[in-house]
Scaffold this active site. Structure first.
Site, PDB file in Angstrom:
ATOM      1  N   SER A   1      -0.099   3.647   4.639  1.00 43.44           N
ATOM      2  CA  SER A   1      -0.375   5.023   5.057  1.00 43.44           C
ATOM      3  C   SER A   1      -1.092   5.773   3.953  1.00 43.44           C
ATOM      4  O   SER A   1      -0.959   5.453   2.766  1.00 43.44           O
ATOM      5  CB  SER A   1       0.937   5.742   5.379  1.00 43.44           C
ATOM      6  OG  SER A   1       1.703   5.925   4.198  1.00 43.44           O
ATOM      7  N   ASP A   2      -1.858   6.784   4.346  1.00 36.93           N
ATOM      8  CA  ASP A   2      -2.320   7.741   3.357  1.00 36.93           C
ATOM      9  C   ASP A   2      -1.104   8.521   2.873  1.00 36.93           C
ATOM     10  O   ASP A   2      -0.033   8.498   3.494  1.00 36.93           O
ATOM     11  CB  ASP A   2      -3.367   8.673   3.970  1.00 36.93           C
ATOM     12  CG  ASP A   2      -4.295   9.273   2.927  1.00 36.93           C
ATOM     13  OD1 ASP A   2      -3.932   9.270   1.734  1.00 36.93           O
ATOM     14  OD2 ASP A   2      -5.382   9.751   3.300  1.00 36.93           O
ATOM     15  N   TRP A   3      -1.258   9.211   1.747  1.00 33.62           N
ATOM     16  CA  TRP A   3      -0.145   9.894   1.102  1.00 33.62           C
ATOM     17  C   TRP A   3       0.271  11.105   1.929  1.00 33.62           C
ATOM     18  O   TRP A   3      -0.406  12.115   1.956  1.00 33.62           O
ATOM     19  CB  TRP A   3      -0.554  10.298  -0.301  1.00 33.62           C
ATOM     20  CG  TRP A   3      -0.404   9.246  -1.364  1.00 33.62           C
ATOM     21  CD1 TRP A   3       0.080   9.454  -2.624  1.00 33.62           C
ATOM     22  CD2 TRP A   3      -0.745   7.862  -1.313  1.00 33.62           C
ATOM     23  NE1 TRP A   3       0.076   8.266  -3.336  1.00 33.62           N
ATOM     24  CE2 TRP A   3      -0.425   7.270  -2.560  1.00 33.62           C
ATOM     25  CE3 TRP A   3      -1.267   7.024  -0.319  1.00 33.62           C
ATOM     26  CZ2 TRP A   3      -0.613   5.925  -2.847  1.00 33.62           C
ATOM     27  CZ3 TRP A   3      -1.467   5.667  -0.599  1.00 33.62           C
ATOM     28  CH2 TRP A   3      -1.139   5.137  -1.850  1.00 33.62           C
ATOM     29  N   GLY A   4       1.386  10.958   2.651  1.00 31.03           N
ATOM     30  CA  GLY A   4       1.850  12.021   3.528  1.00 31.03           C
ATOM     31  C   GLY A   4       1.442  11.843   4.975  1.00 31.03           C
ATOM     32  O   GLY A   4       1.649  12.750   5.787  1.00 31.03           O
TER      33      GLY A   4
END
Length: 739
Positions: free
Chosen positions: A284-287
């Site tokens: 995932s991207d961060w968040g």
């Protein structure tokens, strides 16, 4: 937002247990494990490790931490993380599984803004600039260089490879990506990823998918027809993955047709795994993770960058979900296995990183500056050159340099991809100082480089804040060079109109001196309402560590410009599919696959500067275009001749046209050639058959209709010089077809 203490404590307790185990295991003698046998394939090696892992060890692989302290969220980075880095996933020492040390991003080894000390590293030109070279070999070399710096800095995962198509030219992250055409973007970004991974590290490809604006990026919903996506945005990813085999795909923040990208079964399972047969892991991207069971079951393998998510979804909640049967143990095995497989396939086991110095050897940095300078030179696009004002003569007597902090350095894009340069910010103090800043100028002064090129000239600098003063200074100069800038970065979208009265500045200077040249340092297309008033325009993008020297080398003809636009420059907002500003909530893309130049072609609109446009200090002629179809392959051949008086590089562009397509033509192939004056070469290219097909949704296949197709050879999407026809038979290609 504030992280709840119960959500925050669980992963830190798990981390403490893991690190305590690591400390004890590190004191033991190295063990020769069966999976250490490099003669085994990555799948076999991953299977052997997996058989020995406990459930908690598998869970260790799927949950990542931010590598930098985050006081506002009461988060302290793990001690084993590389200071100021993007991310960290603990290793499993008893099994010889190395940690994953992750660094942003696509132009070099970035340091997070909150870090106390910044790594000073080499920055490539922006991703869009590298794409403007139209040279996959140069893109590979750039990737190879930043991958080498990542490895030398102690990182084995690089969060690079931005390939999102430019549907919205105001997207603040366009500078990280590969432009508006799927073939060009996929080819160029794929080459850079391959270069990065040649260093025995993993690169991602990102941000998957339909991630076209920063406004409301966390919850915004991209509405697009799935079939149209297959022929545009997803095709760009498909090309990039085929050309580079990235170890990981990073899923994006946004929703697609109502579902978040990181829990989207169609994107993550159907398209990536079943249709394309890709074997890596999705992070995932961060968040960008929003659930536990839904994300894990949809195809997400690694929840990255805690504490950016609302909860540590793949920490304690995933363990609980497995105990309840909401996520099967077989799915956890698949998640861990995919991560292990990429680690084996890309050398993380066999070539472990051993050191993590904050400073690199000056000799390495000097060598790498040459790599980034060459990239910047080939990326520079000569948009206009009336009366052959360029190249400038070294014998010029007086030059006025105006604006853009050109006396100090060159602009960079901001956000997580920002690389901090050797020597620090050349123009500190420009707000915002915090995220998404700082506004960074690399200390490579165009003005100083210009002075070196014209040692006998009187070179003066005017900051451009007062158009009247700039015009007065320009009036008596032999040539006026106006540096115009557009700052862009992560988390915000930009205006296509240059800010701070720069259009008025250019117009005032051009009125005072007909020998005015504008040098643009921008993240993407901008409006140029003064284009008819100035003699020359150079698009230098964000040119990286050695950008000042690169710009001067082009201005004075030490380098012949050979960049070509990877994106259309519109005349006005009403030429765009969506003229209104990027909005929150639902964003519809009714243009479907008709992205960029295809939209202009379909509507019959003439842009300011066309996709593929780029001038040279010499001239090139094409002849002898021929096309044939045999064994399902279209082969094209033609001659390119340098008809001018200077050595130069040309980008020959082949477009194809069929009936019933989304637009009159598509880019089908391209080739960059380097020719001496009077020299010629024969170029032979093939067209990927998917670019001659329409995607059939119900059949889940590519279908080429029988009939006659046009093959067009040109200098840009608008400058077509030869056309021939080729007859194709009906053909169906399976969804996973590869060249």
């Amino acid at each position: 937002m504030t992280i709840r203490r119960r959500a925050f404590a669980a992963p830190l307790i798990a981390l403490a247990v893991c690190l305590a185990t690591a400390s004890a295991s590190a004191q033991q003698a190295p063990v020769a494990h069966p999976w250490s046998n490099a003669r085994l394939n990555p799948d076999a090696r991953a299977k052997l490790v997996l058989a020995e892992m406990t459930e908690d060890e598998k869970l260790t692989l799927v949950f990542g931490y931010f590598g930098t302290d985050f006081p506002s969220k009461q988060f302290k980075a793990p001690a084993e993380a590389r200071p100021g880095s993007a991310g960290y996933i603990p290793g499993i020492p008893r099994l010889g599984v190395p940690p994953q040390w992750q660094t942003d991003a696509g132009v070099g080894v970035a340091t997070q803004g909150g870090a106390e000390k910044k790594r000073e590293r080499t920055a490539l030109p922006s991703g869009l600039a590298t794409t403007a070279t139209w040279d996959p070999e140069l893109a590979f070399k750039g990737g190879e260089m930043i991958g080498a710096e990542a490895r030398a800095s102690g990182f084995n995962v690089m969060l690079a490879g931005g390939v999102d198509l430019m549907r919205e030219p105001r997207n603040g992250r366009n500078f990280e990506y590969g432009g508006e055409d799927p073939l060009l973007a996929g080819t160029m970004v794929g080459a850079q990823i391959a270069g990065i991974q040649s260093n025995n590290i993993i690169s991602t490809v990102k941000h998957y998918a339909i991630n076209d604006q920063e406004t409301d990026r966390d919850t915004g919903n991209s509405i697009v027809d799935p079939v149209a996506a297959r022929m545009s945005d997803l095709l760009a990813f498909q090309f990039a993955i085929e050309k580079s085999n990235p170890g990981s795909v990073m899923c994006s923040y946004n929703r697609i047709n109502g579902t978040h990208a990181c829990e989207h079964p169609w994107l993550l399972d159907q398209v990536l795994r079943k249709d394309w047969g890709w074997k890596g892991y999705v992070m995932s991207d961060w968040g960008a993770t929003h659930s536990t069971a839904a994300a894990a079951n949809a195809g997400l393998e690694q929840d990255s960058g805690f504490p950016f998510d609302k909860e540590p979804y793949f920490g304690a909640p995933l363990k609980a979900a497995i105990a309840k049967g909401e996520v099967s143990r077989a799915r956890l095995d698949e998640m861990a296995s995919r991560i292990l497989r990429s680690m084996f396939a890309h050398g993380l086991f066999d070539h472990p990183v051993t050191q993590a110095p904050m400073d690199l050897a000056p000799a390495m940095l000097a060598k790498h500056a040459d790599v980034t300078r060459s990239d910047a030179e080939d990326a520079t696009v000569l948009l206009k050159n009336d009366r052959a004002i360029l190249p400038l003569s070294p014998a010029v007597k007086s030059i006025v340099v105006i604006g853009g902090h050109a006396d100090k350095g060159v602009l960079a894009g901001s956000g997580s991809s920002l690389v901090y340069p050797v020597g620090g910010n050349a123009a500190p103090g420009i707000g915002p100082s915090g995220w998404p800043g700082p506004v960074m100028y690399y200390p490579s002064s165009p003005m100083a480089a210009i002075q070196r090129q014209a040692p006998n000239a009187r070179v003066t600098f005017i900051d451009g804040s007062d158009p009247a003063a700039a015009a007065a200074a320009a009036k008596s100069a032999d040539v006026a060079l106006v540096f115009a800038t557009q700052w862009a970065g992560e988390s915000f979208d930009v205006s296509l109109t240059l800010k701070d009265g720069q259009d008025a500045l250019v117009s005032a200077v051009a009125a005072a001196n007909p020998r005015t040249v504008v040098v643009l340092e921008t993240g993407g297309p901008v409006f140029t309402p003064w284009a008819d008033k100035v003699a020359g325009i150079l698009e230098a993008w964000y040119p990286g560590t050695a950008g000042g020297d690169a710009i001067a080398n082009v201005l004075f003809g030490k380098v012949n410009p050979s960049g070509h636009l990877p994106a259309t420059f519109p005349r006005s907002l009403d030429q765009l599919p969506k003229p209104s500003e990027p909005n929150s909530g639902d964003t519809s893309y009714p243009e479907g696959a008709t992205v960029g130049y295809k939209w202009f072609d379909a509507k019959g609109d003439t842009p300011q500067f066309a996709f593929g446009h780029g001038l040279s200090y010499t001239s090139f002629a094409y002849s002898g275009l021929g096309a044939s179809a045999a064994n399902g392959k279209v082969t094209i051949s033609f001659m390119v001749r340098n008809t001018g008086k200077r050595r130069g590089k040309d980008v020959a562009q082949v477009y194809v046209s069929g009936t019933g397509w989304e637009a009159p033509k598509r880019l089908g192939a391209f080739k960059k050639v380097d020719l001496a004056p009077g020299a010629s070469t024969r170029v032979t290219l093939t067209v990927d058959p998917r670019l001659l097909a329409m995607f059939d949704g119900p059949a889940n296949a590519w279908k080429i209709a029988p009939g006659n197709y046009k093959v067009m050879l040109g200098h840009s999407s608008l400058d077509i010089v030869q056309t021939v026809s080729v007859k194709l038979a009906a053909r169906t290609l399976p969804v996973g077809w590869k060249p």
